[in-house]
Write a protein that holds these residues in place. Structure first.
Motif, PDB file in Angstrom:
ATOM      1  N   ILE A  87     -37.652  18.937  37.826  1.00  0.00           N
ATOM      2  CA  ILE A  87     -37.849  18.184  39.061  1.00  0.00           C
ATOM      3  C   ILE A  87     -37.463  16.727  38.810  1.00  0.00           C
ATOM      4  CG2 ILE A  87     -39.643  17.217  40.582  1.00  0.00           C
ATOM      5  CD1 ILE A  87     -39.123  19.991  41.368  1.00  0.00           C
ATOM      6  N   PHE A  88     -36.785  16.129  39.777  1.00  0.00           N
ATOM      7  CA  PHE A  88     -36.478  14.705  39.732  1.00  0.00           C
ATOM      8  C   PHE A  88     -37.467  13.982  40.637  1.00  0.00           C
ATOM      9  CE2 PHE A  88     -32.460  16.832  38.846  1.00  0.00           C
ATOM     10  CZ  PHE A  88     -32.038  16.155  37.713  1.00  0.00           C
ATOM     11  N   VAL A  89     -38.023  12.888  40.155  1.00  0.00           N
ATOM     12  CA  VAL A  89     -38.931  12.066  40.952  1.00  0.00           C
ATOM     13  C   VAL A  89     -38.258  10.725  41.156  1.00  0.00           C
ATOM     14  CG1 VAL A  89     -41.212  11.016  41.094  1.00  0.00           C
ATOM     15  CG2 VAL A  89     -40.945  13.240  39.957  1.00  0.00           C
ATOM     16  N   LYS A  90     -38.012  10.392  42.431  1.00  0.00           N
ATOM     17  CA  LYS A  90     -37.351   9.134  42.764  1.00  0.00           C
ATOM     18  C   LYS A  90     -38.333   8.226  43.479  1.00  0.00           C
ATOM     19  CE  LYS A  90     -32.654  10.876  42.904  1.00  0.00           C
ATOM     20  NZ  LYS A  90     -31.397  10.884  43.651  1.00  0.00           N
ATOM     21  N   PHE A  91     -38.115   6.939  43.364  1.00  0.00           N
ATOM     22  CA  PHE A  91     -38.991   5.948  43.965  1.00  0.00           C
ATOM     23  C   PHE A  91     -38.303   5.320  45.173  1.00  0.00           C
ATOM     24  CE2 PHE A  91     -39.888   6.062  39.406  1.00  0.00           C
ATOM     25  CZ  PHE A  91     -41.235   6.397  39.440  1.00  0.00           C
ATOM     26  N   GLY A  92     -39.067   5.145  46.239  1.00  0.00           N
ATOM     27  CA  GLY A  92     -38.527   4.508  47.433  1.00  0.00           C
ATOM     28  C   GLY A  92     -39.569   4.412  48.513  1.00  0.00           C
ATOM     29  N   PHE A  96     -35.985  10.645  51.482  1.00  0.00           N
ATOM     30  CA  PHE A  96     -34.681  11.153  51.858  1.00  0.00           C
ATOM     31  C   PHE A  96     -34.623  12.644  51.530  1.00  0.00           C
ATOM     32  CE2 PHE A  96     -34.191   6.701  50.747  1.00  0.00           C
ATOM     33  CZ  PHE A  96     -33.546   6.202  51.866  1.00  0.00           C
ATOM     34  N   VAL A  97     -33.843  13.372  52.280  1.00  0.00           N
ATOM     35  CA  VAL A  97     -33.681  14.802  52.020  1.00  0.00           C
ATOM     36  C   VAL A  97     -32.512  14.961  51.051  1.00  0.00           C
ATOM     37  CG1 VAL A  97     -33.192  17.052  53.019  1.00  0.00           C
ATOM     38  CG2 VAL A  97     -34.554  15.395  54.286  1.00  0.00           C
ATOM     39  N   GLU A  98     -32.822  15.427  49.839  1.00  0.00           N
ATOM     40  CA  GLU A  98     -31.770  15.574  48.832  1.00  0.00           C
ATOM     41  C   GLU A  98     -31.742  16.957  48.195  1.00  0.00           C
ATOM     42  OE1 GLU A  98     -30.937  12.548  46.012  1.00  0.00           O
ATOM     43  OE2 GLU A  98     -31.951  11.039  47.203  1.00  0.00           O
ATOM     44  N   GLY A  99     -32.730  17.760  48.442  1.00  0.00           N
ATOM     45  CA  GLY A  99     -32.754  19.089  47.852  1.00  0.00           C
ATOM     46  C   GLY A  99     -34.154  19.480  47.435  1.00  0.00           C
ATOM     47  N   ASP A 100     -34.270  20.714  46.944  1.00  0.00           N
ATOM     48  CA  ASP A 100     -35.568  21.243  46.556  1.00  0.00           C
ATOM     49  C   ASP A 100     -36.081  20.691  45.242  1.00  0.00           C
ATOM     50  OD1 ASP A 100     -35.586  22.796  48.823  1.00  0.00           O
ATOM     51  OD2 ASP A 100     -34.729  24.549  47.827  1.00  0.00           O
ATOM     52  N   ASP A 101     -35.204  20.109  44.446  1.00  0.00           N
ATOM     53  CA  ASP A 101     -35.630  19.652  43.120  1.00  0.00           C
ATOM     54  C   ASP A 101     -35.827  18.137  43.042  1.00  0.00           C
ATOM     55  OD1 ASP A 101     -32.954  19.039  43.345  1.00  0.00           O
ATOM     56  OD2 ASP A 101     -32.434  19.683  41.311  1.00  0.00           O
ATOM     57  N   VAL A 102     -35.994  17.484  44.213  1.00  0.00           N
ATOM     58  CA  VAL A 102     -36.210  16.038  44.239  1.00  0.00           C
ATOM     59  C   VAL A 102     -37.491  15.730  45.009  1.00  0.00           C
ATOM     60  CG1 VAL A 102     -35.287  13.803  44.958  1.00  0.00           C
ATOM     61  CG2 VAL A 102     -33.737  15.579  44.137  1.00  0.00           C
ATOM     62  N   ILE A 103     -38.339  14.906  44.423  1.00  0.00           N
ATOM     63  CA  ILE A 103     -39.559  14.435  45.069  1.00  0.00           C
ATOM     64  C   ILE A 103     -39.456  12.922  45.194  1.00  0.00           C
ATOM     65  CG2 ILE A 103     -42.054  14.162  44.835  1.00  0.00           C
ATOM     66  CD1 ILE A 103     -42.096  16.700  43.183  1.00  0.00           C
ATOM     67  N   TRP A 104     -39.809  12.410  46.351  1.00  0.00           N
ATOM     68  CA  TRP A 104     -39.816  10.960  46.570  1.00  0.00           C
ATOM     69  C   TRP A 104     -41.250  10.477  46.543  1.00  0.00           C
ATOM     70  CZ3 TRP A 104     -35.857   7.522  46.940  1.00  0.00           C
ATOM     71  CH2 TRP A 104     -34.581   8.077  46.996  1.00  0.00           C
ATOM     72  N   VAL A 105     -41.518   9.399  45.811  1.00  0.00           N
ATOM     73  CA  VAL A 105     -42.834   8.767  45.794  1.00  0.00           C
ATOM     74  C   VAL A 105     -42.660   7.288  46.119  1.00  0.00           C
ATOM     75  CG1 VAL A 105     -43.863  10.401  44.149  1.00  0.00           C
ATOM     76  CG2 VAL A 105     -42.785   8.333  43.305  1.00  0.00           C
TER      77      VAL A 105
END
Length: 175
Positions: A87-92, A96-105
């Motif tokens: 899983i990728f965790v991005k900050f913002g 944004f919708v980027e896929g099933d393997d991305v979580i935004w926090v």
């Protein structure tokens, strides 16, 4: 306080690089998700968190056994599981919708609860077809009474094909 708070990873104070978190999952964990695919099991979960300046990458390795219902005889049995997910965790500020393997926090968050992810990855590690494993002689270990009942209703492939072809021939003869 929910026992799921135990599965929150405080990432704010972590230095950049890899960090390991290990969890032993048991029936108490599964009871928090009541009525799902799994109610019992013993699973070891190892999470490797790689913290970078703009994102985090989490690798989940699950290994153990879960108690599931056999698709053939409906009895419960222990199914070995083994799986890996990322899983990728991005900050913002916005998600944004980027896929099933991305979580935004949010950039204001300081921890991430991974309990739901652990549960989902355990469920993903379970085979689609869940049946008792065969014994060393290749015989089924399913409930013998249920197998006997099922054998009365099994249509052999030869019989099924004959029946279908006979029905199709009847349709052609009616023209």
């Amino acid at each position: 306080m929910s026992s799921q708070s135990f599965y929150s990873i405080a990432f704010k104070g972590l230095s950049q690089g890899k960090h390991i978190f290990e969890y032993e999952i048991d029936g108490k964990f599964f009871s928090e998700f009541g009525g799902g695919v799994v109610d019992e099991g013993n699973v070891n979960v190892r999470i490797t968190l790689e913290k970078q300046s703009s994102l985090m990458i989490l690798w989940f390795d699950v290994k153990g056994t879960v108690n599931v219902q056999c698709d053939r005889c409906l009895e419960m049995y222990d199914q070995p599981i083994n799986g890996s997910e990322r899983i990728f965790v991005k900050f913002g500020e916005k998600e944004f919708v980027e896929g099933d393997d991305v979580i935004w926090v949010s950039t204001n968050d300081y921890q991430l609860n991974v309990a739901q992810l652990i549960y989902e990855f355990i469920c993903l590690a379970i085979p689609i077809k869940r049946v008792h494993p065969d014994d060393e002689n290749g015989n089924t270990t399913c409930d013998p009474a249920m197998i006997e009942k099922l054998s009365k209703y099994i249509i052999r492939e030869d019989e099924e094909n004959k029946s279908v072809w006979n029905d199709l021939k009847k349709l052609l003869d009616n023209e």
